[in-house]
Motif scaffolding. Structure first.
Motif, PDB file in Angstrom:
ATOM      1  N   SER A  50     -15.946 -11.099 -11.615  1.00 46.82           N
ATOM      2  CA  SER A  50     -15.770 -10.195 -12.749  1.00 46.82           C
ATOM      3  C   SER A  50     -14.629  -9.235 -12.447  1.00 46.82           C
ATOM      4  N   VAL A  51     -14.124  -8.652 -13.499  1.00 43.11           N
ATOM      5  CA  VAL A  51     -13.056  -7.665 -13.373  1.00 43.11           C
ATOM      6  C   VAL A  51     -13.681  -6.326 -13.691  1.00 43.11           C
ATOM      7  N   LEU A  52     -13.529  -5.372 -12.775  1.00 43.59           N
ATOM      8  CA  LEU A  52     -14.213  -4.096 -12.973  1.00 43.59           C
ATOM      9  C   LEU A  52     -13.529  -3.290 -14.063  1.00 43.59           C
ATOM     10  N   PRO A  53     -14.300  -2.693 -14.937  1.00 43.49           N
ATOM     11  CA  PRO A  53     -13.712  -1.864 -15.988  1.00 43.49           C
ATOM     12  C   PRO A  53     -13.250  -0.535 -15.391  1.00 43.49           C
ATOM     13  N   ASP A  54     -12.323   0.143 -16.045  1.00 42.85           N
ATOM     14  CA  ASP A  54     -11.869   1.468 -15.633  1.00 42.85           C
ATOM     15  C   ASP A  54     -11.561   1.527 -14.151  1.00 42.85           C
ATOM     16  N   SER A  55     -10.849   0.541 -13.690  1.00 39.76           N
ATOM     17  CA  SER A  55     -10.698   0.416 -12.250  1.00 39.76           C
ATOM     18  C   SER A  55     -10.060   1.650 -11.621  1.00 39.76           C
ATOM     19  N   GLY A  56      -9.246   2.348 -12.393  1.00 40.75           N
ATOM     20  CA  GLY A  56      -8.563   3.506 -11.847  1.00 40.75           C
ATOM     21  C   GLY A  56      -9.500   4.537 -11.252  1.00 40.75           C
ATOM     22  N   GLU A  57     -10.708   4.634 -11.769  1.00 43.43           N
ATOM     23  CA  GLU A  57     -11.603   5.701 -11.342  1.00 43.43           C
ATOM     24  C   GLU A  57     -12.484   5.305 -10.173  1.00 43.43           C
ATOM     25  N   LEU A  58     -12.434   4.046  -9.783  1.00 41.54           N
ATOM     26  CA  LEU A  58     -13.368   3.625  -8.739  1.00 41.54           C
ATOM     27  C   LEU A  58     -12.880   4.028  -7.360  1.00 41.54           C
ATOM     28  N   PRO A  59     -13.766   4.512  -6.551  1.00 44.66           N
ATOM     29  CA  PRO A  59     -13.389   4.961  -5.205  1.00 44.66           C
ATOM     30  C   PRO A  59     -13.258   3.779  -4.250  1.00 44.66           C
ATOM     31  N   GLU A  60     -12.447   2.829  -4.617  1.00 44.65           N
ATOM     32  CA  GLU A  60     -12.347   1.627  -3.794  1.00 44.65           C
ATOM     33  C   GLU A  60     -10.983   1.556  -3.148  1.00 44.65           C
ATOM     34  N   ALA A  61     -10.475   2.699  -2.797  1.00 44.41           N
ATOM     35  CA  ALA A  61      -9.117   2.737  -2.273  1.00 44.41           C
ATOM     36  C   ALA A  61      -8.972   1.854  -1.047  1.00 44.41           C
ATOM     37  N   GLN A  62     -10.090   1.675  -0.329  1.00 49.60           N
ATOM     38  CA  GLN A  62      -9.996   0.884   0.906  1.00 49.60           C
ATOM     39  C   GLN A  62     -10.046  -0.609   0.633  1.00 49.60           C
ATOM     40  N   ALA A  63     -10.275  -0.991  -0.625  1.00 55.29           N
ATOM     41  CA  ALA A  63     -10.354  -2.419  -0.936  1.00 55.29           C
ATOM     42  C   ALA A  63      -9.049  -3.107  -0.585  1.00 55.29           C
ATOM     43  N   ARG A  64      -9.157  -4.320  -0.018  1.00 48.73           N
ATOM     44  CA  ARG A  64      -7.950  -5.053   0.361  1.00 48.73           C
ATOM     45  C   ARG A  64      -7.440  -5.859  -0.835  1.00 48.73           C
ATOM     46  N   SER A  65      -6.217  -6.278  -0.719  1.00 51.25           N
ATOM     47  CA  SER A  65      -5.611  -7.036  -1.822  1.00 51.25           C
ATOM     48  C   SER A  65      -5.893  -8.520  -1.659  1.00 51.25           C
ATOM     49  N   ILE A  66      -5.998  -9.193  -2.755  1.00 52.39           N
ATOM     50  CA  ILE A  66      -6.135 -10.650  -2.663  1.00 52.39           C
ATOM     51  C   ILE A  66      -4.835 -11.212  -2.083  1.00 52.39           C
TER      52      ILE A  66
END
Ligand code: ADP
Ligand code: ZN
Ligand code: ZN
Length: 727
Positions: A50-66
């Motif tokens: 799934s694609v997360l909605p409002d992604s800008g607000e999610l505290p997932e800064a540490q998420a890695r890139s595909i």
């Protein structure tokens, strides 16, 4: 601008990262896209869930890139993802495990570039008009079941169970309904499932020939016997919609087929539809679910809603499916007569009785009245000899391979136990080995008793290898019509280990190079042997009094199937026979067999099951645990059971749910120790499938927590088996 994606990767069933993982992407991808992502130090294949909605607000800064997108491939369809989600939930496994195991293994290793190269190979469209010149005319039974099946396309759309005797023309029905679905819609895809493709090469050939006009590469096979490259190729063709018809084993049920409009499950009762490791799904049950999903969730195309039907077929349906036809949940379609039977066709409504036409005569040999310790009763031996003398073939079947089930010392009572399992090693004379059929441990036969030194150690009991030897001796004086000696041969897992061995052995049976064929249940299944006029079951009694409540059902189906091997050629069938050697000739199972009366057998069995609250009148799950001691394995299960009762007090509705679910005590498994691992199990049962499902999903976290307790240290693994086939 970045997007946040939930990506499903292969995860062990019970790991902490069983959920989808969050990754970053610079481009917006849609759900179902295949990607490669970093996981720890590795790079793995994943599916965007799934694609997360409002992604800008999610505290997932540490998420890695595909890492990359496999952009040559169309995204996996929403229905496919729904099917995977359902499978994972129902069978209590992780999404990642189910999703990734449904993809061809080679897809995991390919980079986006390699894949693109592979996809670039053009497929030439070689389709032509169908050659209808040699299509046989359907008989009245076949025409009737097809029209009954069609009648529900716009209405009920229930799953259909085609109940048809062996040789009644079921395969021809599958071919016709498949052909029609494919002709009506140029995109439509059809899936045909069979229990084991290796056992039915004729079936594959029949489908390929019938659909040759669609063009090469339009009919593909999907099963574990393929090389990784072949499997990838078939999968890609199915996923791209190029393959119009997929012929596969249980694994095919999870293949990506975006335009699936028909599923056929042949021999739907066959236990091999149940996966026995990992996600232990039933491919038959998933086929039924998938058809429903594809129908309900279908986008209407040009105004007409799309339908995906499922047809299950069997001469001896599973009692689950049969019961579903009794309640009207499934549509029952009956074909009573064998092709070529001359019986009048006006009997089609009275079920069992009509199965008589040209099916072999069943003869029970009362072993209580035969010479002591005889393996083949004299009247059966005489019958086999007579067949040989007439140039006809016999099939003798025994459900135990090897020479003898144990080797024993008569002085000290030593037996050939497996040192690693609670089972005996089987004596294989051909290479003078003792082999454990559970862990594979193999040793050369000792010269003398390892315990007392006695050199007179002897085989006890009989397997196919010894039976073959024995029959050769017994028939030594019998000659064939041309005066030559009788030829006895054997087909079982031992003689067919090498690639191509089964095919060549079958070919020699078909070519008439064998007079008496000895084998395990392997030969009772599926083969279309034309010249066999006598089938004999040597020792089927074990299943009558088994602790496994499904044993009689399996025996009945096996014997009916074996009986179906005899007299497939109408020239012989008037005189074909099935012999059953038994100490319990009056047993109702044999009476039903004699009458070829599956409905009567099913009715008696279902009555017993209803009385004892067994499936299909209840739903079951087994939790299995393995550890180095039985105590530890059972202890884990007992603790998880206790915790289920203690820990969920506050949870809404949990105590009401517990009232509908029975947790039985932990017990050792019937083969308690395999390869030095102790195994225990616990049965969970409920009259309501939905209640059992709710219980199991709530209990998951309890099981995980129990596993994490210090007391569970040393537990090797645990797993839940929903709708287990063997208790
Ligand atoms: P099943 O799948 O029920 O065992 P099959 O479809 O394999 O039965 O049919 C048994 C045999 O009869 C096959 O050789 C098949 O080609 C043949 N057959 C099927 N339908 C007809 C028919 N309508 N007329 C003549 N032969 C048929
Ligand atoms: Zn001894
Ligand atoms: Zn062993």
């Amino acid at each position: 601008m970045s997007y946040w994606l939930q990506v499903v990767v292969a995860t062990p069933a019970h790991s902490a990262i069983a959920r989808p993982l969050t990754y970053k992407s610079e481009v917006l991808l849609c759900a179902g896209t295949l990607v490669r992502v970093p996981l720890g130090k590795r790079e793995v294949l994943g599916v965007v869930w799934s694609v997360l909605p409002d992604s800008g607000e999610l505290p997932e800064a540490q998420a890695r890139s595909i890492t990359s997108v496999l952009d040559g491939l169309a995204p996996l369809a929403a229905n496919w993802r729904k099917l995977v989600t359902f499978t994972a939930g129902y069978y209590q496994r992780s999404l990642g495990e189910v999703a990734l195991s449904a993809l061809p293994p080679q897809l995991r290793e390919l980079t986006a570039v390699q894949l693109a190269r592979r996809l670039k190979r053009p497929t030439v469209d070689t389709s032509g008009p169908q050659d209808t010149s040699d299509l046989i005319a359907l008989n009245t039974d076949q025409l009737r079941v097809i029209s009954e099946f069609d009648a529900e396309n716009l209405g009920n759309k229930r799953p259909a169970l085609l109940f048809g005797a062996t040789g009644s023309g079921k395969t021809e029905v599958y071919l016709r309904i498949a052909a029609r679905v494919l002709a009506q819609d140029p995109a439509a895809q059809v899936m045909v499932m069979v229990p084991e493709i290796n056992l039915t090469p004729q079936l594959q050939a029949r489908f390929e020939a019938r659909f040759a006009h669609l063009g090469r590469e339009r009919v593909v096979a999907l099963h574990s016997g393929l090389t990784p490259a072949q499997r990838l190729k078939s999968w890609l063709a199915a996923h791209a919609g190029q393959a119009r018809l997929v012929l596969g084993t249980r694994m095919a049920v999870l293949a990506s087929m975006p335009h699936l409009r028909l599923l056929v499950v042949d021999e739907e009762h066959d236990p091999s539809y149940k996966q026995q490791e990992g996600a232990r799904y039933s491919a038959r049950d998933l086929a039924v679910y998938r058809a429903k999903l594809e129908t309900e969730e279908a986008e209407p195309s040009q105004g007409t809603p799309q339908v995906c039907r499922v047809m299950l077929g069997s001469a001896t349906p599973s009692l689950e499916s049969w019961q579903a036809t009794l309640t009207g949940r499934y549509q029952r379609l009956t074909m009573s007569e064998r092709i070529g039977a001359d019986a009048p066709s006006d009997q089609t409504t009275s079920l069992g009785a009509t199965f008589q036409g040209r099916l072999p005569n069943v003869r029970r040999v009362d072993m209580n009245h035969q010479p002591k310790h005889c393996v083949i009763a004299p009247p059966l031996l005489a019958a086999i000899s007579e067949r040989v003398a007439h140039g006809e073939q016999s099939l003798i079947f025994l459900n135990r391979r090897g020479y003898a089930p144990v080797l024993a010392c008569h002085d000290c009572d030593w037996k050939s136990e497996c040192p690693h399992c609670s089972a005996y090693r089987v004596f294989h004379k051909i290479d003078r080995t003792l082999r454990c059929h559970h862990c594979g441990f193999t040793e050369r036969v000792p010269r003398a008793c390892p315990n007392c030194g006695n050199i007179d150690i002897a085989p006890v009991g009989r397997g196919t290898e010894r039976l073959e030897e024995h029959l050769s001796e017994l028939l030594a004086d019998v000659t064939r019509p041309d005066g030559t000696a009788v030829r006895v041969s054997r087909i079982d897992a031992d003689t067919t280990r090498l690639k191509g061995a089964l095919e060549s052995q079958l070919a020699s049976v078909h070519a008439g190079e064998v007079d008496v064929l000895v084998g395990t249940q392997m030969i009772a299944k599926g083969h279309d042997f034309r010249h066999i006029t006598l089938v004999a079951a040597i020792n089927p009694d074990g299943a009558l009094f088994s602790s496994d409540f499904r044993a009689p059902e399996r025996l009945f189906s096996l014997l009916m199937q074996a009986a179906g091997r005899a007299g497939r050629d109408a020239r012989h069938s008037a005189a074909s026979e099935m012999w059953v050697q038994t100490f319990h000739p009056a047993h109702p199972l044999f009476a039903a067999l004699r009458a070829h009366d599956y409905p009567a057998f099913a009715q008696a069995q279902l009555r017993e099951r209803a009385q004892s609250g067994l499936p299909p009148f209840s739903a079951q799950a087994l939790v299995r645990a393995e550890a180095h001691t039985q105590e530890l394995a059972q202890g884990f299960l007992t603790a998880a059971s206790a915790a289920a009762h203690a820990d969920f007090g506050p949870s809404e509705g949990w105590s009401d749910l517990l009232k509908q679910v029975t947790l039985y005590p932990a017990v050792p498994m019937s083969i308690q120790r395999v390869a030095n691992v102790e195994r225990a199990q616990m049965l969970v049962e409920s009259p309501s499938r939905a209640a059992l499902q709710r219980f199991l999903s709530g209990w998951q976290s309890v099981l995980h927590a129990t596993r994490a307790q210090p007391a569970s240290k040393g537990l090797i693994r645990w797993a839940v088996d929903v709708d287990p086939l063997a208790i």
